[in-house]
Design a protein around this motif. Structure first.
Motif, mmCIF file in Angstrom:
data_model
loop_
_atom_site.group_PDB
_atom_site.id
_atom_site.type_symbol
_atom_site.label_atom_id
_atom_site.label_comp_id
_atom_site.label_asym_id
_atom_site.label_seq_id
_atom_site.Cartn_x
_atom_site.Cartn_y
_atom_site.Cartn_z
ATOM 1 N N GLY A 48 0.919 -1.235 -0.098
ATOM 2 C CA GLY A 48 -0.102 -0.047 0.065
ATOM 3 C C GLY A 48 0.793 1.201 -0.069
ATOM 4 N N ASP A 49 1.986 1.254 0.783
ATOM 5 C CA ASP A 49 3.007 2.282 0.632
ATOM 6 C C ASP A 49 3.516 2.601 -0.687
ATOM 7 O OD1 ASP A 49 2.544 2.444 3.558
ATOM 8 O OD2 ASP A 49 4.424 1.126 3.768
ATOM 9 N N ILE A 51 2.263 1.467 -3.723
ATOM 10 C CA ILE A 51 1.230 1.989 -4.763
ATOM 11 C C ILE A 51 0.566 3.440 -4.516
ATOM 12 C CG2 ILE A 51 0.704 -0.382 -5.313
ATOM 13 C CD1 ILE A 51 -1.803 -0.217 -3.893
ATOM 14 N N SER A 52 0.909 3.961 -3.292
ATOM 15 C CA SER A 52 0.471 5.310 -3.300
ATOM 16 C C SER A 52 1.382 6.361 -3.655
ATOM 17 C CB SER A 52 0.190 5.437 -1.523
ATOM 18 O OG SER A 52 1.292 5.281 -0.857
ATOM 19 N N GLN A 54 2.275 8.713 -5.923
ATOM 20 C CA GLN A 54 1.905 9.085 -7.115
ATOM 21 C C GLN A 54 2.869 9.819 -7.820
ATOM 22 O OE1 GLN A 54 -1.047 11.845 -5.394
ATOM 23 N NE2 GLN A 54 -2.521 10.400 -5.222
ATOM 24 N N TYR A 56 5.396 8.295 -9.176
ATOM 25 C CA TYR A 56 5.760 7.160 -10.089
ATOM 26 C C TYR A 56 4.599 6.955 -11.073
ATOM 27 C CZ TYR A 56 9.751 7.097 -6.859
ATOM 28 O OH TYR A 56 10.764 7.340 -6.046
ATOM 29 N N SER A 58 -0.108 6.015 -11.567
ATOM 30 C CA SER A 58 -1.060 5.610 -10.970
ATOM 31 C C SER A 58 -1.197 4.496 -10.033
ATOM 32 C CB SER A 58 -2.175 5.433 -12.051
ATOM 33 O OG SER A 58 -1.981 4.226 -12.882
ATOM 34 N N GLN A 59 -2.101 4.166 -9.211
ATOM 35 C CA GLN A 59 -2.176 2.888 -8.329
ATOM 36 C C GLN A 59 -2.041 1.725 -9.634
ATOM 37 O OE1 GLN A 59 -5.135 3.199 -5.631
ATOM 38 N NE2 GLN A 59 -3.938 4.317 -4.196
ATOM 39 N N ALA A 60 -2.904 1.870 -10.602
ATOM 40 C CA ALA A 60 -2.990 0.567 -11.239
ATOM 41 C C ALA A 60 -1.462 0.491 -11.948
ATOM 42 C CB ALA A 60 -3.913 0.738 -12.246
ATOM 43 N N THR A 61 -0.737 1.534 -12.401
ATOM 44 C CA THR A 61 0.506 1.228 -12.886
ATOM 45 C C THR A 61 1.536 0.731 -11.820
ATOM 46 O OG1 THR A 61 0.295 3.043 -14.723
ATOM 47 C CG2 THR A 61 2.387 2.604 -14.055
ATOM 48 N N LEU A 62 1.475 1.249 -10.798
ATOM 49 C CA LEU A 62 2.474 0.990 -9.727
ATOM 50 C C LEU A 62 2.227 -0.624 -9.345
ATOM 51 C CD1 LEU A 62 2.735 4.291 -7.839
ATOM 52 C CD2 LEU A 62 4.331 3.275 -9.426
ATOM 53 N N HIS A 63 1.017 -0.851 -9.354
ATOM 54 C CA HIS A 63 0.625 -2.193 -8.828
ATOM 55 C C HIS A 63 1.201 -3.385 -9.900
ATOM 56 C CE1 HIS A 63 -1.736 -5.986 -7.866
ATOM 57 N NE2 HIS A 63 -1.595 -5.575 -6.827
#
Length: 112
Positions: A48-49, A51-52, A54, A56, A58-63
């Motif tokens: 969660g840390d 993917i938050s 921002q 870098y 969006s959350q979807a991109t980072l996930h």
């Protein structure tokens, strides 16, 4: 012309030649570097840390990029013993080897 930096770029270019498999993209490199920095500071890091972050993407991109880092063997995810929804992000030996390679390239570029 900044010769040390050009030498450094040429040396890290060798990473792709040494490892002809899929190379990391810029976001994956930034995430891996962030993970390694936090690990060196002994700061626990949860999915969660990451993917938050921002800055870098969006959350979807980072996930998706985090999943790629897991698949490629650079990090592993460990479920929390008390709450399985929380997963810690842990660098692997491959991540440490990557950072060591980059450090060696920097040392060589600086003539050390």
């Amino acid at each position: 012309m900044p010769n040390a930096y050009i030498r450094f770029l040429n040396l890290i270019d060798a990473l792709d030649r040494i490892n002809p498999g899929r190379s990391l993209d810029n976001i994956e490199i930034q995430l891996l570097e962030y993970i390694m920095q936090q690990d060196s500071r002994k700061i626990p890091l949860l999915v969660g840390d990451l993917i938050s972050l921002q800055q870098y993407g969006s959350q979807a991109t980072l996930h998706g990029r985090l999943k790629n880092l897991v698949t490629l063997g650079y990090v592993k995810l460990l479920a929390d013993k008390t709450d399985a929804r929380k997963k810690s992000v842990i660098p692997t030996k491959l991540a440490i080897k990557y950072v060591q390679f980059m450090s060696d390239c920097l040392d060589k570029a600086l003539g050390r």
